[in-house]
Design an enzyme around this catalytic site. Sequence first.
Site: not given
Lengths: 216, 216
Positions: A130-132
Amino acid sequence: MKVLVFGANGQIGKHLVSLIRKNDKLEAKAAIRKEEQADYFKDLGADVAIVNLEGEIEDMAKAAEDVDAVVFTAGSGPNTGKDKTIMVDLDGAVKTIEAAKQANVKRYIMISSFDTTREAIQSAPESFAPYVVAKHYADEWLRDTDLDYTIIHPGALTNEAGKNQVELAEQVERGEVPREDIAHVILESLLNDSTIKKEFQVVSGNSTIEDAIRSL
Amino acid sequence: MKVLVFGANGQIGKHLVSLIRKNDKLEAKAAIRKEEQADYFKDLGADVAIVNLEGEIEDMAKAAEDVDAVVFTAGSGPNTGKDKTIMVDLDGAVKTIEAAKQANVKRYIMISSFDTTREAIQSAPESFAPYVVAKHYADEWLRDTDLDYTIIHPGALTNEAGKNQVELAEQVERGEVPREDIAHVILESLLNDSTIKKEFQVVSGNSTIEDAIRSL
């Protein structure tokens, strides 16, 4: 050149504001979330703006009114709740881009993640993906603007002291890099217009940051 | 016209596949996540493709190879973990858009949220905002393509039986609407090219869906 730093209270941000203060050509304006963070930056001699990245674009644009460049080095980080990942790392970043446009600030430097490509999303561990994704769409949004942007993709960040020894190119092998060196890379990017419309990965290596930026 | 439905196993999706099967001009292909969901759709006479929205664009494009339109009505929903919000509602949606482009499928219908504007993000309750952000960026991605898109913004979804009585326009007052009626709105949108490059909100009202779509 006056530089508005979103995420000034983060570790890279604090190094960056210190470096800017030591440079004759630059002035710093620290965008911070909490009033109680202000004294630290005022003591350093920096301007301060209180801005919540979950707030309105207009407030960010107001903070950018008297500056010449915007740096985004804020981040919920990969370990906060995924609601903050989407609200800060994606939407907060995009709002600072829109704020720069509204305030007619052309120069924008984004601190991204090491690899935000589609391939990196698909191969990321489930908890990190999700961060990427958030960083991927923020980077895409920036590339799609007319801003004079630079996107910096740092390797795995460490708290070691800066060594001023990096490897820096469109693609480099994965590795670590001190946060202090990334602050230094941001500084050199601000001072070198050859970094405009470019993006690069950075890890520790064998060139000084000045040389690495100049030979981009 | 053969229609690939992402999220076929959801409630709107199931209504939609049934409606398509009853229409002479349309054929259905259900994109579903799990093999064990396949029999339901095969029994209805629909084609089936097993596709994970967290997977590769190439797999989605392969599922879209033999179709004429794509419908995205998948959703982690506002109540799943926020990691799924960003991975499915945003990145999953964008990957189906890219898959449609790769497969040369021009027609694309997106089931969005009632209001995905910047204003809606800023005024959303904290727990709902990440979902609105995800839908906002998916909608923006779609608007920025050359696809023949329609973006449908339904009101608060209910499980009541469809009434075929709606209000439908660029902006309508917030209200409820049965999922079955939204499936019917998708069907009429597929049948009416006047909905191409348009987006509209839908709640329960006083027009039949056929009339409401025709007078858009």
